[in-house]
Design an enzyme around this catalytic site. Structure first.
Site, short mmCIF file in Angstrom:
data_model
loop_
_atom_site.label_atom_id
_atom_site.label_comp_id
_atom_site.label_asym_id
_atom_site.label_seq_id
_atom_site.Cartn_x
_atom_site.Cartn_y
_atom_site.Cartn_z
N ARG A 6 0.85 -1.20 0.00
CA ARG A 6 0.00 0.00 0.00
C ARG A 6 0.88 1.23 0.00
O ARG A 6 0.60 2.23 -0.66
CB ARG A 6 -0.96 0.01 1.20
N TYR A 54 -17.93 17.74 -13.29
CA TYR A 54 -18.21 16.31 -13.43
C TYR A 54 -19.19 15.90 -12.33
O TYR A 54 -19.02 16.29 -11.17
CB TYR A 54 -16.88 15.56 -13.29
N LYS A 60 -9.22 7.96 -18.19
CA LYS A 60 -9.62 8.54 -19.46
C LYS A 60 -8.43 8.57 -20.43
O LYS A 60 -7.98 7.53 -20.86
CB LYS A 60 -10.23 9.93 -19.22
#
Ligand SMILES: *Cc1c(COP(=O)(O)O)cnc(C)c1O
Length: 385
Positions: free
Chosen positions: A52, A104, A201
């Site tokens: 992590r 958004y 994206k």
């Protein structure tokens, strides 16, 4: 490691952060699919203790994305929202945020439904003229959060003007740069403190990964974000990090084609009788075209259109009749997508707010991919007539 910081964008996209694997010479960064690392005795290890906190595949990707923004630091997250969540955790109850009224949908939802409950106050304002922002600044203002171009109506917000207001008032400026990946726009160079990407994206670019990233120069902001990154744990896995590194190697080539196809399609739609209104910042009559020209290298492949005399049903029928474009959420991949914001990406915004910001029921958003332009235009022709 070779320093590529003085090389041009495409060279950096391919080489930054990637070096041959020291044990085998593998040219591609290995996928370190491990959760933990063996220690010789407690505390004695090779710099890696638990994945992590640190993973070599993710580190290579972070160096690469930092290099694309000419920045010192990058942190990758398990999604774009995960990265924004980390930014919001820099704030305290009572702090205020000034942000746009055309965000958004997921950002709007996170601000109003999650962080408002923790005592953070959000002002959703029209940032079209950056001077509007000053009216909302007070002693509690800690963050200006900008999305440009906006989603889906492709408004352009002047990053440099926002940076000046932020600097004069000692406020942090964060920019959601998802619609204009580093090939097109570099907000840190214009004075922003934090750049955020939905890596899902354009950076990933192949519709196969969900990921986010934060890019910063300031060491103190980086330290705080890195602490949140590890403490709250929205970190991405090594396989996804590998896929994004692979995707970024063609970012410059893809962006050139996205921009080329975007322009051709915008020009085709502008005079089409079925199109009442078109949003694309490359047109000279776009209200902030001059700012777009100043802060972007090109205008990208995101376009929104309002269909003339179309009910919701007509709009749905059009959205479902494409053969090359696929009806789907998301954007920025190699394949062209069409999206109905009012019921898909922006459904979490109340209708009254949507209508006010132009996200009307007969608006469609196009993410123009990198297919052959003739086929894309033909597809639009067979759908729109
Ligand atoms: C998709 C998107 C996000 C959210 O990113 P995820 O990777 O889906 O979590 C944030 N901002 C913008 C502008 C987006 O398009």
């Amino acid at each position: 490691m070779t320093d590529f910081s003085n090389h041009k964008f495409g060279t950096r996209a391919i080489h930054s952060g990637a070096e041959p694997d020291p044990t085998t010479g593998a040219i591609m960064t290995p996928i370190f699919q491990t959760s933990t690392y063996v220690q010789e005795y407690p505390g004695k290890h090779k710099g890696y203790a638990y994945a992590r906190g640190k993973n070599p595949t993710r580190e290579a990707l972070q160096k690469n994305i930092a290099s694309l923004e000419n920045a010192k630091h990058c942190l990758c997250f398990s999604s774009g929202m995960g990265s924004m969540d980390a930014v919001m955790k820099l704030l305290r109850p009572g702090d205020e945020v000034i942000t746009g009224d055309d965000l958004y949908g997921g950002s709007y939802r996170m601000f109003t439904k999650i962080f408002a409950n923790f005592g953070i106050r959000f002002h959703f304002i029209n940032m079209h003229d950056a001077n509007n922002i000053s009216k909302y600044v007070n002693v509690n203002t800690k963050l200006i959060w900008v999305e440009t171009p906006t989603n889906p109506t492709m408004q352009i917000i002047d990053i440099e003007a926002c940076a000046k207001i932020a600097k004069d008032n000692n406020i942090m400026l964060g920019v959601d740069n998802t619609f204009a990946p580093p090939f097109l726009q570099n907000p840190l160079a214009l004075g922003a403190h934090i750049v955020m990407h939905s890596v899902t994206k354009y950076l990933g670019g192949h519709s196969d990964v969900v990921m986010g990233a934060l890019v910063v120069n300031d060491d103190a902001i980086y330290e705080q974000l890195a602490f949140i990154h590890n403490s709250c744990g929205a970190t991405p896995g090594p396989m996804d990090s590998f896929l994004v590194m692979r995707g970024i190697k063609t970012l410059h080539l893809r962006m050139e084609r996205h921009c080329y196809n975007g322009r051709k399609i915008a020009e085709f739609l502008k005079t089409h009788p079925k199109v009442e209104k078109i949003y694309w910042p490359g047109f000279e009559d776009h209200p902030n075209h001059e700012i777009a020209k100043k802060q972007m290298r090109d205008f990208g492949g995101m376009i929104a259109i309002v269909l003339k005399h179309c009910t919701v049903e007509d709009t749905f029928n059009i959205a479902s009749s494409f053969k090359v474009f696929s009806l789907a959420e998301s954007l920025g991949g190699v394949e062209s997508l069409v999206n109905h914001p009012a019921t898909m990406t922006h459904a979490s915004i109340p209708k009254a707010e949507r209508d006010k910001s132009g996200v009307v029921d007969n608006l469609l958003r196009l993410s123009v991919g990198v297919e052959d332009i003739e086929d894309l235009i033909e597809d639009l022709r067979q759908v729109l007539g």
